[in-house]
Write a protein that holds these residues in place. Structure first.
Motif, short mmCIF file in Angstrom:
data_model
loop_
_atom_site.label_atom_id
_atom_site.label_comp_id
_atom_site.label_asym_id
_atom_site.label_seq_id
_atom_site.Cartn_x
_atom_site.Cartn_y
_atom_site.Cartn_z
N UNK A 109 -6.89 17.01 -0.48
CA UNK A 109 -5.73 17.24 0.38
C UNK A 109 -6.13 17.52 1.82
N UNK A 110 -7.23 18.28 1.99
CA UNK A 110 -7.62 18.70 3.32
C UNK A 110 -8.26 17.57 4.14
N UNK A 111 -9.03 16.67 3.46
CA UNK A 111 -9.84 15.74 4.23
C UNK A 111 -9.60 14.26 3.91
N UNK A 112 -9.01 13.95 2.75
CA UNK A 112 -8.93 12.55 2.34
C UNK A 112 -7.54 11.92 2.45
N UNK A 113 -6.56 12.66 2.92
CA UNK A 113 -5.21 12.11 2.96
C UNK A 113 -5.11 10.84 3.82
N UNK A 114 -5.82 10.73 4.96
CA UNK A 114 -5.75 9.46 5.71
C UNK A 114 -6.26 8.27 4.89
N UNK A 115 -7.24 8.51 3.99
CA UNK A 115 -7.78 7.42 3.17
C UNK A 115 -6.72 6.92 2.19
N UNK A 116 -5.85 7.84 1.72
CA UNK A 116 -4.85 7.46 0.72
C UNK A 116 -3.82 6.47 1.28
N UNK A 117 -3.80 6.32 2.59
CA UNK A 117 -2.87 5.37 3.21
C UNK A 117 -3.07 3.96 2.66
N UNK A 118 -4.33 3.60 2.36
CA UNK A 118 -4.65 2.23 1.97
C UNK A 118 -4.69 2.02 0.45
N UNK A 133 0.83 -1.20 0.00
CA UNK A 133 0.00 0.00 0.00
C UNK A 133 0.87 1.26 0.00
N UNK A 134 0.23 2.38 -0.29
CA UNK A 134 0.95 3.66 -0.39
C UNK A 134 1.59 4.05 0.93
N UNK A 135 0.89 3.83 2.02
CA UNK A 135 1.45 4.14 3.33
C UNK A 135 1.17 5.56 3.76
N UNK A 136 1.88 5.97 4.78
CA UNK A 136 1.61 7.26 5.40
C UNK A 136 1.93 8.41 4.46
N UNK A 137 1.02 9.38 4.38
CA UNK A 137 1.22 10.60 3.59
C UNK A 137 1.03 11.80 4.50
N UNK A 138 1.62 12.93 4.08
CA UNK A 138 1.50 14.15 4.88
C UNK A 138 0.11 14.73 4.73
N UNK A 139 -0.65 14.84 5.80
CA UNK A 139 -2.02 15.35 5.69
C UNK A 139 -2.05 16.86 5.55
N UNK A 140 -3.17 17.39 5.03
CA UNK A 140 -3.39 18.82 4.98
C UNK A 140 -2.82 19.48 3.75
N UNK A 141 -3.12 20.80 3.66
CA UNK A 141 -2.69 21.59 2.52
C UNK A 141 -1.21 21.94 2.65
N UNK A 142 -0.52 22.11 1.53
CA UNK A 142 0.90 22.48 1.61
C UNK A 142 1.03 23.94 2.05
N UNK A 143 2.07 24.27 2.78
CA UNK A 143 2.28 25.68 3.17
C UNK A 143 2.67 26.51 1.95
N UNK A 144 2.27 27.77 1.96
CA UNK A 144 2.63 28.69 0.87
C UNK A 144 3.95 29.35 1.25
N UNK A 145 5.04 28.80 0.76
CA UNK A 145 6.38 29.30 1.08
C UNK A 145 7.23 29.34 -0.18
N UNK A 146 8.25 30.20 -0.22
CA UNK A 146 9.15 30.22 -1.38
C UNK A 146 9.85 28.88 -1.53
N UNK A 147 10.11 28.47 -2.76
CA UNK A 147 10.80 27.18 -2.97
C UNK A 147 12.20 27.22 -2.38
#
Length: 581
Positions: A385-394, A264-278
């Protein structure tokens, strides 16, 4: 400053700040004031459909790029907002694609920070190209090179997913080693991944054929048939999402009972990415800090290849759908939209993106009316990104691999080889150079193909066709293209061989009605030829010169220059000048 100059500056300033100029830079101002309520329904439907297609594809393409799956979603939402403002095609959707993901992996090797910085640099290059109106440079990448690259990329990407279908890990990424070790380690394949991967592949192919077999919507159908067709079309269009969801549910069910039979894909970073310079620096595994200059130096020629391929892919898609749906696009404005998308995307941890053919096709077929459909697609990605990232674990990697394989399979256009063989066999050279070299390094394949195409183009310039039209004592020769410095030696050789070295030497009438350009090197060679014709007491006569070419020849003040308006007049002139027996 004098008054006329002030007036011109003022007029120029008003022109730059006019509403028409603003509309040219912001195409949204052209369609938003006439936006209709019925368009909103179609844009919402298209945006939702494309969004449900984008999410699983973005996750899968992040795997191709060698990045954590959330980076696929980070790269998938900025394009919808930016393209709505700057895009000139109602159909195009910007986001991660198989080809750009493969190019990204070949350069950054799965390092997220460098992938994000690559997006910024590619965006800056693309935006500058748009501002300088350099879109014409894409014309130097020929169709055989494009086809050779896409076919090789499809094979590379598709075979690269076989290891995920088999559940193998630790396979080298270099293509030839990947092929060897994938076959060598087949006995280690995980049964669960193989079965699930093949089931997903079979289901995706079945749904694809069901959609293709629906036929035209214009035929008369009963109400029940129409509803059934719409249901089949909807399910088939959303097949990627449905298959990935079903596979994830299966993986979750087995995992809940303690049977870990799928990779399975495994753990992913939940939530929206921060808006920061690259990031402009990177840190290696052993703690060494890599500077910005060293990172850019490591990118090398990819900083030319990736922006070009991104532009080429997106503009080709935009032109195809503009032609199909009867509207026009602005190529340079498209470059700007892609460039700004990659620049802004780098602030939300995106890697380089471009137009997606598959998602654009879905967008068009769903009946999108304006680029605003992209906003809905982007919102779907943000909600995921905001709500479904835990589902992507499987999500099983085998299901994502099946999605990728089905997405890239149509890119293997084997029929194009037969067509090129039938139409012009020489075009197979850049195709094969690109195709074969791309298995070594993708960017080398593109550069090799462009070099092969360039060599063929330069050969044609250096060896223009100079045909012997007739020979009535006076040799009539016809040039079929412009004359420039690479062609000087060849032109001189042909005339020497056919006329000056003949026994006796013969006069030549050079029919130049196809010659539209001439340069100083050719002028110098013509001056020498005229001198040699005079020494042998024969003539070189130019006929049917275009005004621009005649102006250059007269400005050169060539001694012994003769020219006529027609070949017949030139032959008559030479006949009259020949001594009577």
């Amino acid at each position: 400053m004098d008054q006329p100059l002030l007036g011109r500056v003022s007029a120029a300033g008003r022109g730059c700040c006019s509403y028409s100029t603003l509309k040219a830079w912001l195409p949204i101002l052209s369609w938003l004031p006439r936006y209709k309520l019925k368009w909103l329904k179609m844009d919402l439907l298209a945006g939702l459909t494309v969004g449900l297609t984008t999410v699983p594809q973005a996750l899968a393409y992040a795997e191709v790029a060698g990045l954590p799956v959330q980076y696929g979603l980070y790269s998938a939402f900025m394009g919808g907002f930016i393209y709505t403002l700057l895009g000139t095609s109602k159909d195009v959707t910007l986001g991660p694609t198989a080809i750009m993901s493969l190019l990204c992996f070949s350069v950054v090797g799965g390092q997220p920070h460098r992938a994000v910085l690559l997006s910024l640099l590619c965006g800056l290059i693309q935006a500058v190209m748009a501002l300088l109106r350099l879109g014409f440079l894409l014309d130097f990448i020929s169709f055989p090179v494009i086809k050779g690259f896409t076919c090789a990329a499809a094979v590379t990407i598709g075979f690269g997913q076989v290891k995920n279908i088999l559940g193998l890990q630790g396979i080298p990424q270099e293509f030839f080693l990947e092929v060897y070790y994938t076959f060598y380690r087949i006995p280690e394949a995980r049964i669960g991944d193989v079965v699930l991967g093949l089931l997903c592949l079979g289901l995706l192919i079945m749904l694809l054929f069901m959609k293709a077999s629906l036929g035209s919507d214009e035929a008369p159908y009963s109400s029940c048939s129409r509803v059934a067709r719409k249901l089949v079309w909807t399910v088939a269009t959303m097949r990627n999402s449905l298959v990935v969801l079903a596979a994830s549910f299966i993986a979750f069910s087995w995992d809940a009972y303690g049977y870990h039979v799928f990779t399975i894909t495994g753990k992913t970073s939940p939530g929206l990415p921060p808006f920061t310079p690259p990031p402009t620096t990177d840190t290696t595994a052993n703690g060494t800090v890599v500077s910005f200059g060293e990172i850019v130096e490591g990118f090398g020629g990819a900083l030319a290849v990736i922006p070009f391929m991104g532009l080429l892919e997106s503009i080709a898609i935009a032109k195809a759908f503009a032609s199909q749906n009867d509207y026009r696009i602005d190529a340079n404005q498209e470059l700007l939209a892609i460039g700004v998308t990659n620049i802004m995307g780098s602030f939300v941890s995106a890697y380089p993106v471009t137009g997606s053919f598959g998602r654009t096709a879905v967008n068009s077929q769903t009946g999108v009316c304006t680029p605003a459909g992209g906003i809905v697609t982007s919102v779907i990605v943000l909600l995921s990104l905001a709500f479904l990232m835990p589902v992507f674990y499987y999500i099983p990697k085998a299901s994502l691999a099946a999605v990728i394989i089905c997405a890239v399979a149509p890119m293997v256009d084997y029929q194009v080889v037969a067509k090129m063989w039938r139409i012009r066999k020489l075009d197979l050279l850049p195709f094969l150079v690109t195709f074969l070299m791309s298995f070594w390094q993708v960017q080398y394949g593109i550069l090799g193909g462009v070099a092969a195409s360039g060599a063929m183009l330069l050969y044609n310039i250096a060896r223009p066709r100079i045909e012997q039209v007739s020979d009535h004592g006076v040799l009539v020769m016809e040039c079929d293209s412009g004359l420039s410095f690479p062609a000087t030696e060849y032109l001189s050789h042909v005339i020497h061989t056919q006329a000056l070295q003949a026994s006796p030497p013969r006069s030549v009438v050079l029919d130049c009605h196809h010659v539209s350009t001439i340069d100083y090197s050719v002028i110098s060679e013509l001056r020498d030829l005229l001198r040699q014709f005079k020494l042998r007491e024969v003539h070189l006569v130019f006929s049917r010169l275009q005004p621009s070419v005649l102006t250059v020849l007269l400005a050169a003040d060539l001694q012994g220059l003769r020219y006529t308006d027609s070949v017949e007049a030139a032959l008559q002139m030479e006949t009259e000048n020949q001594p009577n027996d």
